[in-house]
Design a protein around this motif. Structure first.
Motif, short mmCIF file in Angstrom:
data_model
loop_
_atom_site.label_atom_id
_atom_site.label_comp_id
_atom_site.label_asym_id
_atom_site.label_seq_id
_atom_site.Cartn_x
_atom_site.Cartn_y
_atom_site.Cartn_z
N ARG A 133 -4.84 7.97 4.34
CA ARG A 133 -6.28 8.09 4.13
C ARG A 133 -7.03 7.06 4.99
N ASP A 134 -6.52 5.82 5.03
CA ASP A 134 -7.15 4.77 5.84
C ASP A 134 -7.09 5.12 7.33
N ARG A 135 -5.96 5.61 7.76
CA ARG A 135 -5.83 5.96 9.18
C ARG A 135 -6.74 7.13 9.54
N MET A 185 0.84 -1.17 0.00
CA MET A 185 0.00 0.00 0.00
C MET A 185 0.89 1.24 0.00
N SER A 186 0.51 2.22 -0.76
CA SER A 186 1.32 3.44 -0.82
C SER A 186 1.03 4.33 0.38
N ARG A 187 1.89 5.22 0.62
CA ARG A 187 1.79 6.11 1.78
C ARG A 187 0.50 6.93 1.79
N PRO A 188 0.07 7.56 0.71
CA PRO A 188 -1.18 8.33 0.74
C PRO A 188 -2.39 7.45 1.10
N GLU A 189 -2.42 6.22 0.65
CA GLU A 189 -3.54 5.33 0.97
C GLU A 189 -3.54 4.99 2.46
N GLU A 190 -2.35 4.75 3.01
CA GLU A 190 -2.26 4.46 4.44
C GLU A 190 -2.75 5.64 5.27
#
Length: 75
Positions: A8-10, A1-6
């Motif tokens: 966003r999820d958090r 998973m890329s950093r922006p997705e992480e």
């Protein structure tokens, strides 16, 4: 998973936790209001019982000495 997705999820998880906290706070406030209503009734009942006991002791001639054995509310 890329950093922006992480991130966003958090952030989504933090938002969900915030919603749970807000719900719990609302429930706690409702419970507090209900308890305060019960407390008022309990205090009224306590005053009635204290008055009845005082009257009964006076009628029996067994009034407590001043400062000893008197009924006092802890509130």
């Amino acid at each position: 998973m890329s950093r922006p997705e992480e991130v966003r999820d958090r952030l989504a998880n933090v938002g969900e936790i915030g919603s749970v906290i807000a719900t719990l706070q609302a429930l706690a406030a409702a419970h507090q209001r209900e308890a305060e209503g019960h407390l008022a009734a309990i205090r009224a009942q306590e005053a009635t019982v204290a008055a009845a006991l005082s009257e009964a002791l006076a009628l029996a001639g067994a009034a407590p000495e001043e400062g000893r054995g008197t009924l006092r509310s802890p509130w």
